[in-house]
Design an enzyme around this catalytic site. Structure first.
Site, PDB file in Angstrom:
ATOM      1  N   GLU A  75      21.528  25.620   5.234  1.00  0.00           N
ATOM      2  CA  GLU A  75      22.579  26.082   6.202  1.00  0.00           C
ATOM      3  C   GLU A  75      23.546  24.804   6.753  1.00  0.00           C
ATOM      4  O   GLU A  75      24.665  25.593   6.827  1.00  0.00           O
ATOM      5  CB  GLU A  75      21.714  26.395   7.609  1.00  0.00           C
ATOM      6  CG  GLU A  75      20.592  27.763   7.348  1.00  0.00           C
ATOM      7  CD  GLU A  75      19.289  27.421   6.547  1.00  0.00           C
ATOM      8  OE1 GLU A  75      19.135  26.332   6.194  1.00  0.00           O
ATOM      9  OE2 GLU A  75      18.763  28.392   6.388  1.00  0.00           O
TER      10      GLU A  75
ATOM     11  N   MET B 252      20.885  27.758  13.759  1.00  0.00           N
ATOM     12  CA  MET B 252      20.638  26.688  14.446  1.00  0.00           C
ATOM     13  C   MET B 252      20.478  25.367  13.763  1.00  0.00           C
ATOM     14  O   MET B 252      20.650  24.454  14.000  1.00  0.00           O
ATOM     15  CB  MET B 252      19.302  26.953  15.370  1.00  0.00           C
ATOM     16  CG  MET B 252      19.423  27.888  16.503  1.00  0.00           C
ATOM     17  SD  MET B 252      17.841  28.402  17.329  1.00  0.00           S
ATOM     18  CE  MET B 252      18.398  29.847  18.098  1.00  0.00           C
TER      19      MET B 252
ATOM     20  N   HIS C 105      12.609  34.594  14.395  1.00  0.00           N
ATOM     21  CA  HIS C 105      13.424  35.727  13.939  1.00  0.00           C
ATOM     22  C   HIS C 105      14.055  36.695  14.996  1.00  0.00           C
ATOM     23  O   HIS C 105      14.404  37.789  14.512  1.00  0.00           O
ATOM     24  CB  HIS C 105      12.704  36.143  12.857  1.00  0.00           C
ATOM     25  CG  HIS C 105      12.559  35.371  11.597  1.00  0.00           C
ATOM     26  ND1 HIS C 105      11.467  34.406  11.505  1.00  0.00           N
ATOM     27  CD2 HIS C 105      12.956  35.325  10.232  1.00  0.00           C
ATOM     28  CE1 HIS C 105      11.456  33.805  10.565  1.00  0.00           C
ATOM     29  NE2 HIS C 105      12.262  34.363   9.589  1.00  0.00           N
TER      30      HIS C 105
END
Lengths: 321, 333
Positions: free
Chosen positions: A60, A88, A129
């Site tokens: 990410e 995040m 989620h």
């Protein structure tokens, strides 16, 4: 006009922008074979090749950081993070790099990228989620925050986000992927950022909301109208910059404001709108948002978190009493 | 392809002068920090000048470079204007960011310098993205990412190595190994066989050189840059060096063994390059003249910076973003 889902409309918007501008490309996990979590990238790799619909490792930080570098290098990347919860892992790259590059380099840099990170409860995917952290990003100078609520808007707002020279945090709602609506395929225009949509006209109170919660608010408004209560419903669509003019005009007319969002109420963006309206107009304001708990798994627990239409209607009756 | 600098004293003299500019800039930055003219933080590059100069001498203006918190040397070597940089350190109008960034956010996009960076290893991910843009746009630029030995324990470094290799991107990672991360000896907090081994585990070719040897840096960079431009995929150069000063100007480096920094002076790059020049045709007078000239130039930049205007406070509210501007009513974008 054609009927299509929220996911299909987003796919159409991306396809149109990629055909229009060869510097537009997307990177993220599972965009090729899977076509994205909801098919929002489906078959685009076949049309545009694997260097414009790029399957990435589960990295990410680099999905986001590479988008920053690629934007500085003259392209318009869409960084797909799959879940705002996973984004995040890349907040540093978004907040410390993307959002600040233009400012801290004295205007030399532009970072025209879209950080696409779906929010919200889809049902049964629990604490990591299901979050709605949109308020976090409204707090960061340099970012635009967009929360499309219908298929047509998911096409039109994605198009304008791709064309935007600022970094845009683009937050689709996972619960809306299958929502259907009419989309005018012949109209290639983008929906301007920062402009709200009045979903329903009313006289007695203004309810401001966004994303999937707009549908719940509309149910409440319909029920209240049977009791003779006239509710004006505004979908902000863009949280930063939010359409202050539209909200102030509506509340000036109705004299009362309720802000409703799925995100946790404490520190939620509803507080900002309520405060601004109260400071400027001095009218009664109220907020409804989730309790400050992680999103639970089990059906009755998850349902207990949600702000349902009956609670919204009850709050409106209290405010008008 | 290896270039033999011994045949090119003129090239050595040009690079030597750039090293002197960096050294004088950093000395002046430190002096003005202690004099209270420069605020915040100043991370000096003193003792590592041969790396930036030796690498950047082999780049084109349109090649991209990303840097870290210790970025003054990289910026000057890539062609950024040291006068504008000094004004930036002073926070004045005419600085590279008109005073909005300061020491850790020096950038000069006109020479491909995509920014110093206050976050360790964040330049790694930006670099691989810039390289993807280069490929997508069909350009033949390369991207150089300077990282320190402390940065190799952050995830983005390892993610970016993997990423660069997976997509065979034109990226040169240059790890300046000065052996200490702020005040912590890097090898005490680093498992495994070191930086080069980490790169090799991703099949990214890595070479370790004496970074204080300008000749080694220049010849290695010449070969590696040309290979990357011709499609070799990413490579890594580990340049061994020594930070002659503390982590930042106000760090007296008391964690070091007594005499360590003094001993390191023997190997520092300016002294070594100067010795070579003296043996290869330049006189001490010529070198002293060069040094005086550079010093006078930097002193002039400091004077300019002292006299330059402070930015108008309204500038604080510009260049944030297009959508939603102006931030405050009346502020221009």
């Amino acid at each position: 006009m054609s009927e299509m889902t929220y996911a299909q409309a987003a796919r159409l918007g991306l396809q149109e922008e990629m055909r229009r501008d060869p510097t537009v490309w997307a990177l993220g996990e599972d965009l090729g074979y899977e076509g994205g979590m909801a098919g929002q990238y489906s078959d685009l790799q076949a049309e545009f090749g694997d260097d414009r619909i790029v399957d990435t490792p589960i990295s990410e930080s680099t999905i986001m950081g590479a988008a920053v570098g690629a934007a500085m290098g003259g392209t318009r990347p869409i960084a797909e993070l799959r879940f705002s919860d996973f984004a995040m892992c890349a907040v540093d790259e978004l907040v410390n790099q993307a959002a600040k590059a233009r400012y801290m380099f004295g205007g030399q840099a532009r970072v025209p990228m879209v950080a696409r990170m779906p929010i919200g409860i889809r049902g049964g995917v629990a604490a990591q989620h299901s979050q709605s952290p949109e308020a976090w990003y409204t707090h960061v100078p340099g970012l635009v925050v967009v929360t499309p609520g219908t298929p047509a808007e998911n096409r039109g707002l994605l198009k304008s986000s791709i064309r935007c020279d600022d970094p845009v945090v683009y937050m689709e709602h996972k619960g809306l992927w299958g929502m259907t609506g009419q989309v005018d395929e012949s109209d290639q225009s983008a929906i301007p950022l920062g402009v709200a949509r009045t979903v329903r006209d009313g006289r007695d109170i203004t309810i401001v909301s966004w994303s999937a919660q707009v549908g719940v608010v509309s149910e409440a408004a319909a029920a209240l109208s049977g009791e003779g209560i006239s509710v004006e419903v505004i979908d902000l669509r863009t949280l930063w910059p939010w359409d202050r003019e539209a909200v102030m005009a509506s509340v000036s007319k109705t004299g009362k404001l309720l802000v409703v969002h799925e995100a946790v109420r404490v520190g939620g963006f509803g507080g900002e709108i309520a405060a601004e309206v109260a400071e400027e107009l001095g009218v009664p304001v109220a907020r409804l948002g989730g309790e400050r708990i992680p999103i639970p798994f089990s059906i009755p627990l998850e349902e207990a978190y949600k702000i349902k239409s009956d609670r919204i209607a009850a709050r409106v009756r209290e405010m008008l009493a | 392809m290896a270039r033999n600098l011994a045949n090119e004293p003129a090239r050595v003299a040009v690079m030597f002068r750039k090293m002197l500019v960096i050294r004088a800039f950093e000395e002046a930055a430190g002096e003005n920090f202690f004099a209270g003219h420069i605020r915040g933080s100043v991370h000096q590059y003193i003792g590592e000048e041969s790396i930036a100069v030796g690498i950047c001498e082999n780049l084109r203006d349109d090649d991209y470079l990303t840097s870290n918190h210790r970025g003054h040397g990289h910026s000057i070597a890539k062609g950024a204007d040291p006068r504008a940089m000094m004004l930036e350190l002073f926070g004045k109008v005419g600085g590279t960011s008109n005073g909005k960034g300061g020491s850790m956010h020096i950038a000069d996009f006109s020479v491909g310098m995509l920014g110093a960076n206050g976050v360790i290893a964040d330049g790694c991910t930006i670099s691989v993205g810039a390289a993807q843009a280069v490929k997508l746009l069909g350009q033949d630029r390369i991207v150089v990412n300077f990282i320190g030995d402390g940065g190799i324990n952050r995830g983005p470094f390892m993610e970016a190595l993997n990423w660069a290799k997976v997509y065979e991107l034109p990226v040169l990672f240059v790890c300046e190994n000065n052996q200490i991360a702020a005040s912590t000896t890097t090898r005490l907090v680093t498992a495994g066989g070191g930086i080069a081994k980490r790169a090799e585990s991703f099949d990214v070719p890595a070479i370790t050189i004496d970074g204080n040897d300008l000749f080694a840096v220049d010849s290695t960079a010449g070969r590696v840059v040309s290979e990357i431009r011709n499609g070799s995929g990413p490579q890594l150069i580990q340049a061994m060096t020594y930070r002659l000063r503390g982590h930042f100007a106000h760090d007296d480096a008391g964690y070091r063994d007594a005499g360590e920094a003094e001993a390191a002076l023997e190997h520092e790059p300016i002294r070594r390059t100067e010795s070579w020049l003296l043996e290869n045709g330049l006189s001490q007078d010529e070198i002293d003249g060069m040094r005086d000239e550079v010093k006078a130039e930097i002193t002039g930049f400091v004077e300019d910076a002292e006299q330059a205007d402070w930015p108008d406070p309204s500038l604080a509210f510009t260049d944030v973003q297009d959508v939603g501007a102006p931030i405050v009513p009346g502020a221009e974008q």
